[in-house]
Design a protein around this motif. Sequence first.
Motif, PDB file in Angstrom:
ATOM      1  N   LEU A 160       0.842  -1.185   0.000  1.00 57.04           N
ATOM      2  CA  LEU A 160       0.000   0.000   0.000  1.00 57.04           C
ATOM      3  C   LEU A 160       0.885   1.246   0.000  1.00 57.04           C
ATOM      4  N   LYS A 161       0.268   2.370  -0.252  1.00 57.08           N
ATOM      5  CA  LYS A 161       1.013   3.620  -0.222  1.00 57.08           C
ATOM      6  C   LYS A 161       1.577   3.812   1.183  1.00 57.08           C
ATOM      7  N   GLY A 162       2.833   4.049   1.266  1.00 53.06           N
ATOM      8  CA  GLY A 162       3.478   4.223   2.567  1.00 53.06           C
ATOM      9  C   GLY A 162       4.217   2.991   3.045  1.00 53.06           C
ATOM     10  N   ASP A 163       3.945   1.817   2.446  1.00 59.67           N
ATOM     11  CA  ASP A 163       4.639   0.596   2.861  1.00 59.67           C
ATOM     12  C   ASP A 163       6.119   0.611   2.492  1.00 59.67           C
ATOM     13  N   ALA A 164       6.487   1.477   1.559  1.00 59.09           N
ATOM     14  CA  ALA A 164       7.883   1.499   1.095  1.00 59.09           C
ATOM     15  C   ALA A 164       8.868   1.831   2.214  1.00 59.09           C
ATOM     16  N   SER A 211       8.307   0.645  -5.979  1.00 59.34           N
ATOM     17  CA  SER A 211       7.377   0.866  -4.869  1.00 59.34           C
ATOM     18  C   SER A 211       6.100   0.051  -4.960  1.00 59.34           C
ATOM     19  N   HIS A 212       5.787  -0.533  -6.125  1.00 59.12           N
ATOM     20  CA  HIS A 212       4.513  -1.246  -6.261  1.00 59.12           C
ATOM     21  C   HIS A 212       4.644  -2.764  -6.127  1.00 59.12           C
TER      22      HIS A 212
END
Length: 450
Positions: free
Chosen positions: A235-239, A315-316
Amino acid sequence: MEELNLYILTSNCARNLIDIDLVAAHFFDVLPSSSPAPELIMLSLQELAPIAYSFLGGSYLLPYFDAFIKAVKKATAKQWNESYVNLVKDHTGMTGLMVFARADIVDRISCIDTAHVGFGLQDMGNKGAVSARLKYAVEGPTSQAADLTFVAAHLAPMEDGLAKRNLDWQSIVERSVFSQGLGSPRAVEGDSQTDESTSLLNERPNASSHTIFAPNSHLFLAGDLNYRTSDVSPLKGDAIRFPKRNADPSSPSHYSHLLQEDQLSREMRAGRAFQGLSEAPITFPPTYKFSDAAQQAARRALETGDSDTEWKWSSHRWPSWCDRILYLDNASSRDPGEGAAQRTVKPVVYDALPLFPHSDHRPVVLAVSVALGPSDHMAGDANGVSETKTVAPFAIDPTWRSRRDAARRKEIVVGVLAYLGLTWEGNGMVLASVVGLVGAWVVLRSMWGM
């Protein structure tokens, strides 16, 4: 007892030609300088070439195979001043398998057989496996030969593709059939009236010798197995949780914490995939998926020796150990004094090579020594029944040949369409055909008007 040294490499080529000199220069980076020249080198190559060339095969794939032949030649000459002979150069769709033998032991290899299975769309080879089996003559007073089976595979992608990956493994076992000695296709497959194939493959005493789990065969499986470290996409921010290069082992940013979520290790422990196979301990960071920026910087890093730059992940996708090498350690030798089964496969190195600019995967290599001896074909109880051999977890699919033949016909159709629509050469042929048709129409029209 004789020892056979193997060097196995798996690499996702991302459909690109490799830089021969760059790959050759780093082909053996992870080997200790004192390592002997291996008798055999195996390459498992995924996404070897664009789909048009891969599905059409033949001369369309030669530049891609030849690039690796040249890279291996350069690398082995530099490392040991040894010459190697390419014995196997085969593929199922986009997945390739190459086996090289050191020139001085080529005469000890015989009976090379191959098997193919596709498990992509409509059983085609956009995902699939290609296998090779060969016999290696063992030194000694008796004329014994050790069976070696190599499998190159590319399984289903994506974090949520776990169940499909397990089914792909099942397809490898069920439909990778070595056909030497099986007789005619009719004798193997039978027909819908008698179902002769079921009888032949399930009742004959030697039927199991045609699978990848043949009794007494040393089995090595390498490929982009595509198992991830999460069941869902990031998800966005998991990076921020992705591994960092210089993180301390106690830090949450160290890759060892992400390794605990590895799907493949979990599935193997639960007995749901790769039953009976083993893997050397993983002590290297994830091999996938590196960002475009990382690939662009890879060439400079290799040429300058800069190994301190931060890992750049896409990132994905969760950073994962997609590229793996497994082995079956049950073609066991027996201690003459005690009769105890011994380990025959000894991992020497299991590590990842540097990132190359042609791919978003790091290649993975396994160097092993394999103990060979007469027991490779003689181990058993007093009645000659094998005691220590792993049984195949799935039976042979009696339709294996017809399914592969049907899929191959589809691959040719898709390959031609992809060639015409997705390659410059094909576009040129289409354009030339259109121009020719228009020209013919103009000529005929002028003739009709006369």
